[in-house]
Design a protein around this motif. Structure first.
Motif, PDB file in Angstrom:
ATOM      1  N   LEU A  36       0.839  -1.202   0.000  1.00  0.00           N
ATOM      2  CA  LEU A  36       0.000   0.000   0.000  1.00  0.00           C
ATOM      3  C   LEU A  36       0.871   1.248   0.000  1.00  0.00           C
ATOM      4  CD1 LEU A  36      -3.100   0.579   0.260  1.00  0.00           C
ATOM      5  CD2 LEU A  36      -2.666   1.026   2.690  1.00  0.00           C
ATOM      6  N   ASN A  37       0.499   2.215  -0.837  1.00  0.00           N
ATOM      7  CA  ASN A  37       1.270   3.467  -0.918  1.00  0.00           C
ATOM      8  C   ASN A  37       0.319   4.647  -0.857  1.00  0.00           C
ATOM      9  OD1 ASN A  37       2.691   5.784  -2.440  1.00  0.00           O
ATOM     10  ND2 ASN A  37       4.348   4.323  -2.053  1.00  0.00           N
ATOM     11  N   ASP A  38       0.693   5.685  -0.129  1.00  0.00           N
ATOM     12  CA  ASP A  38      -0.186   6.867  -0.034  1.00  0.00           C
ATOM     13  C   ASP A  38       0.485   8.128  -0.565  1.00  0.00           C
ATOM     14  OD1 ASP A  38       1.658   7.456   1.907  1.00  0.00           O
ATOM     15  OD2 ASP A  38       0.213   7.633   3.553  1.00  0.00           O
ATOM     16  N   GLY A  39       1.630   7.979  -1.220  1.00  0.00           N
ATOM     17  CA  GLY A  39       2.294   9.144  -1.814  1.00  0.00           C
ATOM     18  C   GLY A  39       3.232   9.879  -0.877  1.00  0.00           C
ATOM     19  N   SER A  40       3.174   9.561   0.422  1.00  0.00           N
ATOM     20  CA  SER A  40       4.023  10.307   1.358  1.00  0.00           C
ATOM     21  C   SER A  40       5.483   9.882   1.255  1.00  0.00           C
ATOM     22  CB  SER A  40       3.517  10.118   2.792  1.00  0.00           C
ATOM     23  OG  SER A  40       3.555   8.755   3.148  1.00  0.00           O
ATOM     24  N   SER A  41       5.720   8.719   0.698  1.00  0.00           N
ATOM     25  CA  SER A  41       7.078   8.169   0.637  1.00  0.00           C
ATOM     26  C   SER A  41       7.213   7.277  -0.584  1.00  0.00           C
ATOM     27  CB  SER A  41       7.352   7.356   1.908  1.00  0.00           C
ATOM     28  OG  SER A  41       8.439   6.479   1.715  1.00  0.00           O
ATOM     29  N   ILE A  42       8.438   7.107  -1.047  1.00  0.00           N
ATOM     30  CA  ILE A  42       8.697   6.174  -2.146  1.00  0.00           C
ATOM     31  C   ILE A  42       8.385   4.749  -1.685  1.00  0.00           C
ATOM     32  CG2 ILE A  42      11.150   5.854  -1.557  1.00  0.00           C
ATOM     33  CD1 ILE A  42       9.971   6.179  -5.162  1.00  0.00           C
ATOM     34  N   ASN A  43       8.476   4.519  -0.375  1.00  0.00           N
ATOM     35  CA  ASN A  43       8.262   3.176   0.151  1.00  0.00           C
ATOM     36  C   ASN A  43       6.797   2.903   0.457  1.00  0.00           C
ATOM     37  OD1 ASN A  43      11.091   2.465   0.248  1.00  0.00           O
ATOM     38  ND2 ASN A  43      11.237   4.008   1.857  1.00  0.00           N
ATOM     39  N   SER A  44       6.392   1.690   0.208  1.00  0.00           N
ATOM     40  CA  SER A  44       5.035   1.265   0.517  1.00  0.00           C
ATOM     41  C   SER A  44       5.056   0.470   1.809  1.00  0.00           C
ATOM     42  CB  SER A  44       4.493   0.390  -0.617  1.00  0.00           C
ATOM     43  OG  SER A  44       4.486   1.117  -1.824  1.00  0.00           O
ATOM     44  N   ILE A  45       3.869   0.307   2.401  1.00  0.00           N
ATOM     45  CA  ILE A  45       3.826  -0.529   3.597  1.00  0.00           C
ATOM     46  C   ILE A  45       3.137  -1.842   3.249  1.00  0.00           C
ATOM     47  CG2 ILE A  45       1.634   0.426   4.486  1.00  0.00           C
ATOM     48  CD1 ILE A  45       3.772   0.070   7.217  1.00  0.00           C
ATOM     49  N   GLN A  46       3.579  -2.889   3.859  1.00  0.00           N
ATOM     50  CA  GLN A  46       2.936  -4.179   3.630  1.00  0.00           C
ATOM     51  C   GLN A  46       1.783  -4.365   4.607  1.00  0.00           C
ATOM     52  OE1 GLN A  46       4.675  -7.766   2.069  1.00  0.00           O
ATOM     53  NE2 GLN A  46       4.768  -8.577   4.157  1.00  0.00           N
ATOM     54  N   VAL A  47       0.614  -4.679   4.040  1.00  0.00           N
ATOM     55  CA  VAL A  47      -0.547  -4.980   4.862  1.00  0.00           C
ATOM     56  C   VAL A  47      -0.781  -6.488   4.772  1.00  0.00           C
ATOM     57  CG1 VAL A  47      -3.029  -4.634   5.137  1.00  0.00           C
ATOM     58  CG2 VAL A  47      -1.568  -2.717   4.413  1.00  0.00           C
ATOM     59  N   VAL A  48      -0.932  -7.111   5.939  1.00  0.00           N
ATOM     60  CA  VAL A  48      -1.148  -8.554   5.966  1.00  0.00           C
ATOM     61  C   VAL A  48      -2.587  -8.833   6.384  1.00  0.00           C
ATOM     62  CG1 VAL A  48      -0.367 -10.733   6.979  1.00  0.00           C
ATOM     63  CG2 VAL A  48       1.268  -8.853   6.644  1.00  0.00           C
ATOM     64  N   PHE A 280      16.194   6.068  -5.146  1.00  0.00           N
ATOM     65  CA  PHE A 280      15.355   5.342  -6.101  1.00  0.00           C
ATOM     66  C   PHE A 280      15.670   5.780  -7.540  1.00  0.00           C
ATOM     67  CE2 PHE A 280      11.721   5.295  -8.909  1.00  0.00           C
ATOM     68  CZ  PHE A 280      11.413   3.942  -8.911  1.00  0.00           C
ATOM     69  N   LEU A 281      15.749   7.089  -7.748  1.00  0.00           N
ATOM     70  CA  LEU A 281      15.985   7.600  -9.104  1.00  0.00           C
ATOM     71  C   LEU A 281      17.393   7.264  -9.594  1.00  0.00           C
ATOM     72  CD1 LEU A 281      14.113  11.007  -8.767  1.00  0.00           C
ATOM     73  CD2 LEU A 281      13.437   9.087 -10.226  1.00  0.00           C
ATOM     74  N   ASP A 282      18.334   7.212  -8.675  1.00  0.00           N
ATOM     75  CA  ASP A 282      19.690   6.788  -8.998  1.00  0.00           C
ATOM     76  C   ASP A 282      19.672   5.361  -9.566  1.00  0.00           C
ATOM     77  OD1 ASP A 282      22.733   7.337  -8.457  1.00  0.00           O
ATOM     78  OD2 ASP A 282      22.378   5.326  -7.679  1.00  0.00           O
ATOM     79  N   GLY A 283      18.941   4.493  -8.894  1.00  0.00           N
ATOM     80  CA  GLY A 283      18.811   3.115  -9.360  1.00  0.00           C
ATOM     81  C   GLY A 283      18.096   3.046 -10.695  1.00  0.00           C
ATOM     82  N   ARG A 284      17.074   3.869 -10.831  1.00  0.00           N
ATOM     83  CA  ARG A 284      16.318   3.904 -12.078  1.00  0.00           C
ATOM     84  C   ARG A 284      17.199   4.323 -13.248  1.00  0.00           C
ATOM     85  NH1 ARG A 284      14.404   7.302 -15.391  1.00  0.00           N
ATOM     86  NH2 ARG A 284      12.703   6.602 -16.698  1.00  0.00           N
TER      87      ARG A 284
END
Ligand code: ATP
Ligand code: MN
Length: 477
Positions: A36-48, A280-284
């Motif tokens: 799940l991602n809400d735009g606040s971060s490049i990282n998403s959170i896993q919901v179980v 992230f963009l560096d990797g991209r």
């Protein structure tokens, strides 16, 4: 809670409520994992979501792109790849996403495809990172100038003045185009137009910024700029944002110092405040470049390049020196330039700018003292009467990022140039009056905001650093 905050906390079973958009869903009979991602971060959170707590029909609706609200508790993650995850006890579907029709599938899409889906591209890693950085840079610009005691000046968007005299303007009118009022000589009667005269969208706020500087001391504009140039390049937009500081008592050297300090500050700000997005963009970028031929790849990765620009002085040379270097360069001798360099008076094309920056000096370059013939009327004339106190800053991969000058503060010299270049003195009476009343040395420059964002993000097309690009034949969204 925003996911950015959640990811910074420890999983000590505290209650969590979060909303966002589903990036992926995978799972087994017993358990479903939702990213799940809400735009606040490049990282998403896993919901179980454990199957015995949830209706199968509900879980089926949690497809890529759907918007959900989750309540649960934050726990340390058992899996690898994340330190915390949310163990869900209730999930609500706020908006489902028609699984088969949602354009953004969990795979790599081309930038062209995402441009056509600009309404949805904010939901991708790449574009959310780019637009968070665009925000960070906006903030850095204001902070830099505010901390230095500059005043932000809002210059007009609709104006009667064509600052550059370049003529690449969008006209503004509310005349009935099917039935235009005509004067006796057959020409359009603009006295009947909304403002009583011909008006257009601004191509630069500089002339008005100069008025501000000659009273407020140091000002800067940061606003939209419009140019109807029909050049479909990867570095030009029809609507872009420009930052234009203007400083009383500053000469060209102080202008260059300010510009260099400013660019470095903005880049440093992003490194300090948006490290994850840049990573992230560096990797991209690395991934993108691995698809290129070896000689087309850049020598440095994105982060390395940003650091390099911060740590090194920009190379400063005059136009005459640059022409000498170019004339004697390998590509010029081997006739590899599309536009060969013959000598004084030649305009520098992007191929020349890139040679100087990427091959010769391998760092940002500032070129000063251009021939008057290829620069605007307001630039200060040098003693030689041939060159003006202009400066362009050239960046690797971007080319020109800043154009600036010391302004002509001497009334007679200014008028002479306006006459030579056919710039209407009557229309610019107010500009001329500042040279009559309390004139002084002053300088400024224009930074194309999108070109800075391109440099910081490593995006290669200017259409990918502004939310809704305007270019010839395209004003959708
Ligand atoms: P170029 O030669 O690249 O067209 P310019 O000489 O027209 O640039 P200026 O009139 O000096 O540029 O404008 C100041 C800055 O605004 C430029 O250095 C560049 O960063 C930016 N800029 C100019 N035109 C555009 C455009 N069409 N789209 C985006 N940025 C632009
Ligand atoms: Mn241009």
């Amino acid at each position: 809670m925003k996911i950015k905050e959640i990811l910074q906390s420890k999983g000590s079973e505290q209650k969590i409520h979060v909303k966002g958009w589903v990036r992926t869903r995978r799972g087994s009979k017993h358990v479903t994992f939702i990213s799940l991602n809400d735009g606040s971060s490049i990282n998403s959170i896993q919901v179980v979501a454990e199957s015995n707590n949830f209706d199968e029909a509900l879980v089926k609706q949690i497809t890529t792109g759907s918007c959900i609200s989750v309540s649960g508790k934050l726990v340390a993650s058992k899996g690898s790849g994340q330190t915390v995850e949310i163990l869900a006890n209730s999930i609500k579907i706020l908006g489902n996403a028609e699984a088969e029709n949602y354009p953004l599938q969990p795979k790599k899409h081309s930038l062209e495809f995402l441009r056509e889906n600009a309404h949805l591209r904010f939901r991708t890693n790449t574009f959310s990172a780019v637009f968070r950085l665009r925000h960070a840079l906006t903030f850095a610009v204001h902070k830099f100038f505010n901390d230095k005691g500059f005043f932000n000046l809002h210059t007009p968007i609709i104006t009667g003045a064509d600052a550059e005299g370049a003529g690449e303007i969008f006209q503004v009118t509310n005349l009935d185009l099917e039935n235009l009022p005509k004067k006796v000589d057959g020409k359009i009667d603009f006295s009947e137009d909304f403002f009583g005269s011909k008006t257009n969208l601004t191509v630069s706020g500089q002339l008005e910024a100069e008025l501000g500087a000659l009273g407020l001391g140091q000002v800067y504009t940061f606003g939209p700029t419009f140019r109807a140039e029909n050049s479909n390049t990867s570095r030009h937009l029809s609507e872009f944002w420009m930052i234009e500081p203007e400083v009383a008592f500053a000469d060209l050297n102080e202008n260059m110092d300010l510009a260099e300090e400013f660019l470095k500050y903005c880049i440093q700000y992003c490194i300090e405040n948006n490290a994850e997005d840049l990573q992230f963009l560096d990797g991209r970028m690395e991934e993108e470049e691995s698809k290129l031929k070896k000689e087309e790849r850049s020598e440095m990765g994105l982060l390395e390049r940003l650091q390099f620009v911060i740590e090194n002085n920009f190379e400063r040379l005059t136009y005459r020196e640059a022409i000498d270097v170019l004339r004697n360069s390998k590509p010029n001798k081997k006739k590899k330039f599309q536009y060969p360099i013959n000598g004084f008076g030649d305009d520098l094309q992007s191929e020349h700018e890139r040679y100087l920056v990427e091959k010769k000096y391998k760092k940002p370059v500032i070129i000063t003292d251009y021939p008057k013939g290829i620069k605007a009327f307001y630039m200060r004339m040098n003693e030689d009467n041939e060159t003006v106190r202009a400066m362009d800053i050239l960046f690797p991969t971007i080319g020109e990022i800043i154009g600036g000058s010391q302004r002509e503060e001497r009334l007679d010299k200014l008028q002479a140039r306006m006459e030579e270049l056919n710039v209407c003195q009557k229309e610019l009476w107010w500009y001329l009056e500042t040279r009559k009343f309390g004139t002084c040395t002053h300088s400024g420059f224009g930074l194309g905001f999108e070109r800075l964002i391109m440099f910081v993000t490593g995006m290669k097309n200017i259409r990918d650093v502004i939310p809704f690009p305007r270019t010839p034949q395209n004003a959708e969204f």
